[in-house]
Structure formats: structure tokens, C-alpha cells
Scaffold this motif. Structure first.
Motif, PDB file in Angstrom:
ATOM      1  N   GLU A  82      28.477 -37.292   7.369  1.00  0.00           N
ATOM      2  CA  GLU A  82      29.249 -37.923   8.258  1.00  0.00           C
ATOM      3  C   GLU A  82      30.539 -37.131   8.081  1.00  0.00           C
ATOM      4  OE1 GLU A  82      26.904 -39.622   6.519  1.00  0.00           O
ATOM      5  OE2 GLU A  82      25.755 -39.382   8.495  1.00  0.00           O
ATOM      6  N   VAL A  83      31.091 -36.552   7.328  1.00  0.00           N
ATOM      7  CA  VAL A  83      32.534 -35.998   7.274  1.00  0.00           C
ATOM      8  C   VAL A  83      32.647 -34.889   8.465  1.00  0.00           C
ATOM      9  CG1 VAL A  83      34.000 -34.428   5.782  1.00  0.00           C
ATOM     10  CG2 VAL A  83      32.687 -36.155   4.769  1.00  0.00           C
ATOM     11  N   PRO A  84      33.444 -35.324   9.061  1.00  0.00           N
ATOM     12  CA  PRO A  84      33.837 -34.322  10.476  1.00  0.00           C
ATOM     13  C   PRO A  84      34.244 -33.096  10.146  1.00  0.00           C
ATOM     14  CG  PRO A  84      34.937 -36.322  10.824  1.00  0.00           C
ATOM     15  CD  PRO A  84      34.733 -36.281   9.227  1.00  0.00           C
ATOM     16  N   VAL A 136      40.723 -34.343  -0.700  1.00  0.00           N
ATOM     17  CA  VAL A 136      39.512 -34.298  -0.053  1.00  0.00           C
ATOM     18  C   VAL A 136      39.772 -35.516   1.157  1.00  0.00           C
ATOM     19  CG1 VAL A 136      36.961 -34.672  -0.201  1.00  0.00           C
ATOM     20  CG2 VAL A 136      38.401 -33.739  -2.160  1.00  0.00           C
ATOM     21  N   VAL A 137      39.875 -35.051   2.275  1.00  0.00           N
ATOM     22  CA  VAL A 137      40.157 -35.995   3.381  1.00  0.00           C
ATOM     23  C   VAL A 137      38.646 -36.530   3.803  1.00  0.00           C
ATOM     24  CG1 VAL A 137      41.007 -36.036   5.853  1.00  0.00           C
ATOM     25  CG2 VAL A 137      42.125 -34.616   4.180  1.00  0.00           C
ATOM     26  N   ALA A 138      38.847 -37.858   4.173  1.00  0.00           N
ATOM     27  CA  ALA A 138      37.531 -38.445   4.573  1.00  0.00           C
ATOM     28  C   ALA A 138      36.326 -38.358   3.329  1.00  0.00           C
ATOM     29  CB  ALA A 138      36.919 -37.814   5.638  1.00  0.00           C
ATOM     30  N   VAL A 175      37.977 -30.498   2.308  1.00  0.00           N
ATOM     31  CA  VAL A 175      38.951 -30.044   1.089  1.00  0.00           C
ATOM     32  C   VAL A 175      40.146 -29.384   1.977  1.00  0.00           C
ATOM     33  CG1 VAL A 175      39.337 -28.652  -0.737  1.00  0.00           C
ATOM     34  CG2 VAL A 175      37.220 -29.907  -0.466  1.00  0.00           C
ATOM     35  N   TYR A 176      41.218 -30.007   1.735  1.00  0.00           N
ATOM     36  CA  TYR A 176      42.358 -29.613   2.468  1.00  0.00           C
ATOM     37  C   TYR A 176      43.173 -28.778   1.368  1.00  0.00           C
ATOM     38  CZ  TYR A 176      42.473 -31.990   6.850  1.00  0.00           C
ATOM     39  OH  TYR A 176      42.066 -32.394   8.141  1.00  0.00           O
ATOM     40  N   ALA A 177      44.349 -28.294   1.671  1.00  0.00           N
ATOM     41  CA  ALA A 177      45.276 -27.448   1.072  1.00  0.00           C
ATOM     42  C   ALA A 177      45.370 -27.892  -0.423  1.00  0.00           C
ATOM     43  CB  ALA A 177      46.469 -27.107   1.548  1.00  0.00           C
ATOM     44  N   PRO A 178      44.866 -26.700  -1.315  1.00  0.00           N
ATOM     45  CA  PRO A 178      45.175 -26.778  -2.715  1.00  0.00           C
ATOM     46  C   PRO A 178      46.280 -26.468  -3.194  1.00  0.00           C
ATOM     47  CG  PRO A 178      43.723 -25.147  -2.364  1.00  0.00           C
ATOM     48  CD  PRO A 178      44.009 -25.404  -1.133  1.00  0.00           C
ATOM     49  N   THR A 179      46.410 -26.582  -4.427  1.00  0.00           N
ATOM     50  CA  THR A 179      47.830 -26.005  -5.432  1.00  0.00           C
ATOM     51  C   THR A 179      47.053 -25.489  -6.595  1.00  0.00           C
ATOM     52  OG1 THR A 179      49.760 -26.922  -4.366  1.00  0.00           O
ATOM     53  CG2 THR A 179      49.981 -26.023  -6.459  1.00  0.00           C
ATOM     54  N   PRO A 210      28.880 -15.611  -4.609  1.00  0.00           N
ATOM     55  CA  PRO A 210      29.974 -16.663  -4.448  1.00  0.00           C
ATOM     56  C   PRO A 210      30.137 -16.736  -2.876  1.00  0.00           C
ATOM     57  CG  PRO A 210      30.544 -15.253  -6.317  1.00  0.00           C
ATOM     58  CD  PRO A 210      29.049 -14.695  -5.718  1.00  0.00           C
ATOM     59  N   CYS A 211      29.761 -15.762  -2.158  1.00  0.00           N
ATOM     60  CA  CYS A 211      30.243 -15.563  -0.663  1.00  0.00           C
ATOM     61  C   CYS A 211      29.574 -16.482   0.047  1.00  0.00           C
ATOM     62  CB  CYS A 211      30.238 -14.107  -0.308  1.00  0.00           C
ATOM     63  SG  CYS A 211      28.272 -13.660  -0.246  1.00  0.00           S
ATOM     64  N   TRP A 212      28.440 -17.074  -0.165  1.00  0.00           N
ATOM     65  CA  TRP A 212      27.509 -18.068   0.665  1.00  0.00           C
ATOM     66  C   TRP A 212      28.103 -19.462   0.497  1.00  0.00           C
ATOM     67  CZ3 TRP A 212      24.747 -15.966   3.994  1.00  0.00           C
ATOM     68  CH2 TRP A 212      23.937 -14.554   3.755  1.00  0.00           C
ATOM     69  N   MET A 213      28.118 -19.981   1.600  1.00  0.00           N
ATOM     70  CA  MET A 213      28.472 -21.412   1.826  1.00  0.00           C
ATOM     71  C   MET A 213      27.580 -22.424   2.717  1.00  0.00           C
ATOM     72  SD  MET A 213      32.562 -20.692   3.126  1.00  0.00           S
ATOM     73  CE  MET A 213      31.709 -19.974   4.814  1.00  0.00           C
ATOM     74  N   SER A 214      27.388 -23.596   2.309  1.00  0.00           N
ATOM     75  CA  SER A 214      26.706 -24.596   3.055  1.00  0.00           C
ATOM     76  C   SER A 214      27.575 -25.309   3.513  1.00  0.00           C
ATOM     77  CB  SER A 214      25.493 -25.278   2.238  1.00  0.00           C
ATOM     78  OG  SER A 214      24.882 -24.176   1.473  1.00  0.00           O
ATOM     79  N   LEU A 215      26.925 -26.289   4.504  1.00  0.00           N
ATOM     80  CA  LEU A 215      27.564 -27.475   5.191  1.00  0.00           C
ATOM     81  C   LEU A 215      27.590 -28.727   4.391  1.00  0.00           C
ATOM     82  CD1 LEU A 215      26.344 -26.852   9.030  1.00  0.00           C
ATOM     83  CD2 LEU A 215      28.850 -26.784   7.742  1.00  0.00           C
ATOM     84  N   ARG A 216      28.694 -29.050   3.687  1.00  0.00           N
ATOM     85  CA  ARG A 216      28.687 -30.383   3.288  1.00  0.00           C
ATOM     86  C   ARG A 216      28.123 -30.524   1.792  1.00  0.00           C
ATOM     87  NH1 ARG A 216      28.597 -30.973   8.388  1.00  0.00           N
ATOM     88  NH2 ARG A 216      30.691 -31.443   9.569  1.00  0.00           N
ATOM     89  N   ARG A 217      27.011 -29.985   1.983  1.00  0.00           N
ATOM     90  CA  ARG A 217      26.370 -30.134   0.332  1.00  0.00           C
ATOM     91  C   ARG A 217      25.205 -28.793   0.441  1.00  0.00           C
ATOM     92  NH1 ARG A 217      21.453 -33.754   1.457  1.00  0.00           N
ATOM     93  NH2 ARG A 217      21.450 -34.295   3.569  1.00  0.00           N
ATOM     94  N   HIS A 218      25.087 -28.491  -1.082  1.00  0.00           N
ATOM     95  CA  HIS A 218      24.434 -27.522  -1.411  1.00  0.00           C
ATOM     96  C   HIS A 218      23.039 -28.218  -1.986  1.00  0.00           C
ATOM     97  CE1 HIS A 218      21.994 -23.883  -2.181  1.00  0.00           C
ATOM     98  NE2 HIS A 218      22.232 -24.032  -3.481  1.00  0.00           N
TER      99      HIS A 218
END
Length: 518
Positions: A67-69, A92-94, A74-78, A314-322
Motif C-alpha cells: 500500500e506504500v504509494p 522511509v516515508v510511509a 526511501v527518500y534522500a539518504p546521506t 545489483p541492477c535489478w529492482m522489484s516493487l516494494r518487496r523482493h
């Protein structure tokens, strides 16, 4: 004089933060709703970068619900190096709020997250001469700071106001530095759209008061014709030769007014000069003099993945959870098998495995076996409500467009049974006129007379015959997959998906188009 090409990290790589350890440089960027979270990039010359992993790479560190829009997460890190360890702090917003992790090696493993009880976003870390750790962040139109216990995240007092910028909206992305006799506070303001800007202030002691540079903002491309726009969210680094540099985000909008960018906010590099003890960044150029460091290019990132390894690159990404039960590398040797959880990419829980679009002109191809009731294909995704798909299922290949509340099958064709190669080409030349959303392809056909070319690019979707001919089923205007239309903070991601059964993908290829880099 050696030159380099900007952006140094092309494609969806916003909010860069940088640190140097000896001759090595490391950058972390935002990841929003995609996992793993917080990509980490490595360079030895500030120009050539390779993706080495992620700081939040397991569910115990980052748990985003379905349900995280989009454009939350994950917003801006340092990213900082202190006392023999790497430190990464982000919000980590929402989700979990502000958290911090550490590692001896940026490749990992990274620690379990420590919560830091601050409000707001864009946290930064800095250590003073006494060893005290300061966390500064953006909250309620103000940059605020507080001392913290970094091992536990405990606040050692109440956050205090430090600086609100030069008066533009959304002061954010702060970074605090002790350089010489001054504390410098660098921030972004003006919003992350065309008005984005960098401003700087300084103070002798913490928490201030901070005096602003008299000519703030010190870097902005707003209201100019510069090919790079939305410039901001920068972070400083001193090279081993004593020179200073800044990484920052920007976009490369194309097309007719107001211009559009589909690749998202990218990471650029600019020199920093010092005047009257002020750091002044720029100019930002697409072709610029390189740092006077020994060139250190990395091997090129593979354009094709045959899924022969036991783990995803490492280049592969999933939506919200792997979800290992949904993304299988051991189900069918030499394939990745995606197990559908939902019947559409707009539905929470959709199974999608993708890579960033890193070249304005490129081609994505995959070989998919969708037998029985399976259905899946290639999608070019910006968010749940903005994506284009070419898919195979039940003997039919079809192109589907989702634009806001509208979802339409644009074209479809019956195909023989068996595996099929699906393909999407993205081109910035010969784009569709603004009144045309899709058109059947007629080789050599001219655009209607009197229409201006409007979008940033055109997406051609279809499949390849066994003889290798690209059968284009539809051409779609790329403007609908840009943040100027869709909103949000991400860029395009191209990849494979499943919306029924368990289609198997033999390989996936994302290749830049031939010709000069843009």
C-alpha cells in the motif's frame, strides 16, 4: 585536456550523496518504492561509476507494504565515513521513518537499522571536533539540527532551527560540513522541479547563527535555456588532489514546451571553487573538463542477462518487496520465472522486475515463454497509473497503455504457440506530434502536416519474428511516462512482469541505441 560526459550516473539516480575514503569515492541515491533500497555506486575518478550493491538489501532492513504509494518509500539518504565505518541515514516515508545503518565495507553487509526519532525528511550526519554527532534535517519549512547518539539513534536534546534558506519554497536536502574555521550548511530550495536551486550559509559554531551567502542561490538553471534543468540536492567532496567537487541531481527535458523528462533525476558532477571562504559550485556542462585524477573506467555493465547466476545482479529492482516465491531463478534453469500475484500492474502486489532506463535512445528485448494460461511481458513503468506494456498470453500478443485513469488495449495480434521475443524501442528522433497518442506503423509515413512535434520521445512496442524482423504493433507518445505528466519523483524502469500464471523469461536485454550519446 581530458573531458567527461554528464550525467556521470545516468538514469533514475536522484538525491546523490558522496563520501571519499582514500582514493575511493562512494555515492548513494534514493530508491523510493523500489527494492533493494539505497543504491551504492563506486568510483576512483569521480567520472566512471559502477553499482556495487544496496544499503537496504533485505526485508529486515526495509519492509514496504503493497500500500506504500509510488514515490514514497526511501527518500534522500546521506552517506558518510567516520571512525572506520560507513554510515547511511535516510527516511522511509510511509514506513519506518528515519533510520540509520552502518558497514565496514560499502558492499556490505550493512547493519540492521537503528531508528532516529526526528520528524521531517532528508537527514544528514556530521561530527564536530569533540566527536559529537549532529543530525540536520528538513521539517516544516526549516532546516533543523540536533545532537544524537549515533549508536542508538537517541536524541540528545530538542531539535533547533538552523536556517530556512534564501526564502524560496521547500528548503531541503541539507548537508553540514566543517571546513577550515567554518561550519557550512548547504541546502536545496525552490522545489525539485524547474525552480530547484542550491544555497549555502556558514557559521563559526553550532547550532549557529548561520549567515547566508549574499548571492544565494549559488547554483540554479531556472528560467534558462540550459539543457540540464531541476538542478539541486548537491553534496560536496574534496578529491585527493585538493580540488573540490559536487554531485547533484538534474534532468534532461526534451520535446515541446514545457518539455518532459522520462529518465528521472540523474546524478551530475560539477567543480567547486572557493571565493572569500565560500564554496561556489559550477558551471554544470554536459561535456566538461575531467578531474585531474587517474582515469579509472570500469567494465561496461552487461546489456544482457541470461539468468544463469544463482542471484540477481545489483541492477535489478522489484516493487516494494523482493519475494523469492514470486521471482524464481531455480525453477527453470537459465530462466527467471515470475509468479503472478495480481492481474494488473496497477494493482498492489504486482510482480515486476526491472532496470533503470539509462540511455535516452535504447532498446529492451526479452524472450518469454507464456504457456497455458500464463500472461506476462515487458513494461515501461513510471508508476501504477502510467506505464506501457507489450505482453503475450493465450496465443495473443498485445500492447496495453495505462495513462492516468484510462487503460486501453492499443493493438493485438495472434501469434503461433511457443516462446516469443518481445521488444520496446525508445527513440528521441521522429517523435509523434502532440495530438497523436498512438498510431499503426507505416514505414516511411509522414507525420500529419501542420502539427508540431511535442513529446520527448516515442516508444515502439511489438515483437520479433523468428527471422528477426521487428513487428511494431504501436507507437506511443513518451510524454505520458514523464513526471511532468504523472507527477512523482522517480524515472522510467523497464522490465519483465507477470499478471497471470508463471511466465518464464529466458533472457532480458537493455541496449543503448547506436549513435551519439545524448
Amino acid at each position: 585536456m581530458a573531458l567527461f560526459d554528464n550525467p556521470v550516473i545516468p538514469g533514475f539516480s536522484p538525491d546523490p550523496t558522496i563520501c571519499r575514503v582514500g582514493d575511493d569515492y562512494y555515492v548513494a541515491t534514493s530508491s523510493f518504492e523500489y527494492v533493494p533500497g539505497v543504491p551504492l555506486w563506486h568510483s576512483r575518478d569521480l567520472v566512471h561509476w559502477r553499482l556495487i550493491g544496496h544499503a537496504l538489501d533485505r526485508p529486515s532492513q526495509l519492509a514496504l507494504t503493497d500500500e506504500v504509494p509510488s514515490s514514497c518509500g526511501v527518500y534522500a539518504p546521506t552517506l558518510r565515513f567516520h571512525d572506520g565505518r560507513f554510515w547511511m541515514i535516510t527516511t522511509v516515508v510511509a514506513g519506518a521513518g528515519t533510520v540509520m545503518v552502518t558497514a565496514k565495507d560499502p558492499v556490505g553487509p550493512w547493519s540492521e537499522p537503528v531508528p532516529v526519532g526526528i520528524p521531517g525528511i532528508d537527514p544528514d550526519l556530521a561530527w564536530d571536533d569533540e566527536g559529537h554527532c549532529w543530525c540536520v534535517f528538513s521539517h516544516d519549512g526549516m532546516i533543523r539540527g540536533v545532537r544524537i547518539e549515533p549508536e542508538t539513534g537517541e536524541l540528545l536534546g530538542e531539535p533547533v532551527p538552523m536556517w530556512s534558506g534564501s526564502g524560496l519554497q521547500y528548503p531541503e536536502g541539507p548537508h553540514l560540513y566543517r571546513i577550515g574555521d567554518w561550519w557550512y550548511l548547504l541546502l536545496s530550495e525552490g522545489g525539485t522541479e524547474r525552480g530547484h536551486a542550491m544555497s549555502v550559509a556558514r557559521a563559526r559554531t553550532l547550532p549557529g547563527p548561520f549567515e547566508p551567502h549574499p548571492d544565494n542561490p549559488v547554483l540554479s538553471h531556472r528560467s534558462t535555456g540550459h539543457p540540464v534543468q531541476n538542478t539541486g540536492h548537491g553534496d560536496l567532496v574534496q578529491a585527493q588532489d585538493g580540488t573540490w567537487w559536487m554531485v547533484l541531481l538534474g534532468t534532461r527535458p526534451l520535446g515541446d514546451t514545457p518539455k518532459f523528462h522520462g529518465m528521472g533525476r540523474e546524478t551530475f558532477l560539477v567543480p567547486v571553487r572557493w571565493e572569500d571562504e565560500w564554496p561556489l559550485p559550477g558551471p554544470l556542462e554536459l561535456r566538461a573538463p575531467a578531474p585531474a585524477l587517474p582515469p579509472h573506467p570500469w567494465p561496461a555493465e552487461p546489456v544482457r542477462d541470461d539468468f544463469d547466476s544463482p542471484a540477481l545482479a545489483p541492477c535489478w529492482m522489484s516493487l516494494r518487496r523482493h519475494d523469492p516465491s514470486a521471482v524464481g531463478l531455480d525453477t527453470r534453469p537459465g530462466h527467471v520465472v515470475l509468479h503472478a500475484r495480481t492481474d494488473g500492474l496497477e494493482t498492489p502486489g504486482a510482480v515486476f522486475l526491472g532496470r533503470r532506463q539509462r540511455d535516452p535512445d535504447c532498446s529492451a528485448r526479452t524472450r518469454v515463454d507464456a504457456g497455458g494460461g500464463d500472461r506476462g511481458g515487458i513494461a515501461v513503468r513510471l508508476d501504477e497509473a502510467h506505464h506501457y506494456q507489450v505482453e503475450i498470453g493465450e496465443g495473443t500478443v498485445r500492447v496495453v497503455a495505462r495513462i492516468g485513469p484510462l487503460r486501453q488495449t492499443v493493438a493485438e495480434r495472434a501469434v503461433p504457440p511457443g516462446p516469443l521475443t518481445l521488444r520496446v524501442d525508445i527513440t528521441t528522433t521522429g517523435v509523434l506530434p502532440p495530438t497523436v497518442t498512438a498510431r499503426p506503423t507505416e514505414p516511411g509515413a509522414a507525420l500529419p502536416a501542420g502539427l508540431r512535434v511535442g513529446g520527448p520521445d516515442t516508444l515502439r512496442l511489438g515483437y520479433e519474428t523468428e527471422g528477426g524482423t521487428f513487428e511494431i504493433l504501436a507507437e506511443l507518445d513518451g510524454r505520458y511516462l514523464t513526471t511532468e505528466v504523472a507527477g512523482g519523483f522517480t524515472g522510467r524502469v523497464l522490465g519483465m512482469y507477470a499478471t497471470r500464471g508463471a511466465p518464464a523469461f529466458d533472457w532480458f536485454e537493455l541496449r543503448p541505441a547506436a549513435g551519439p550519446k545524448r
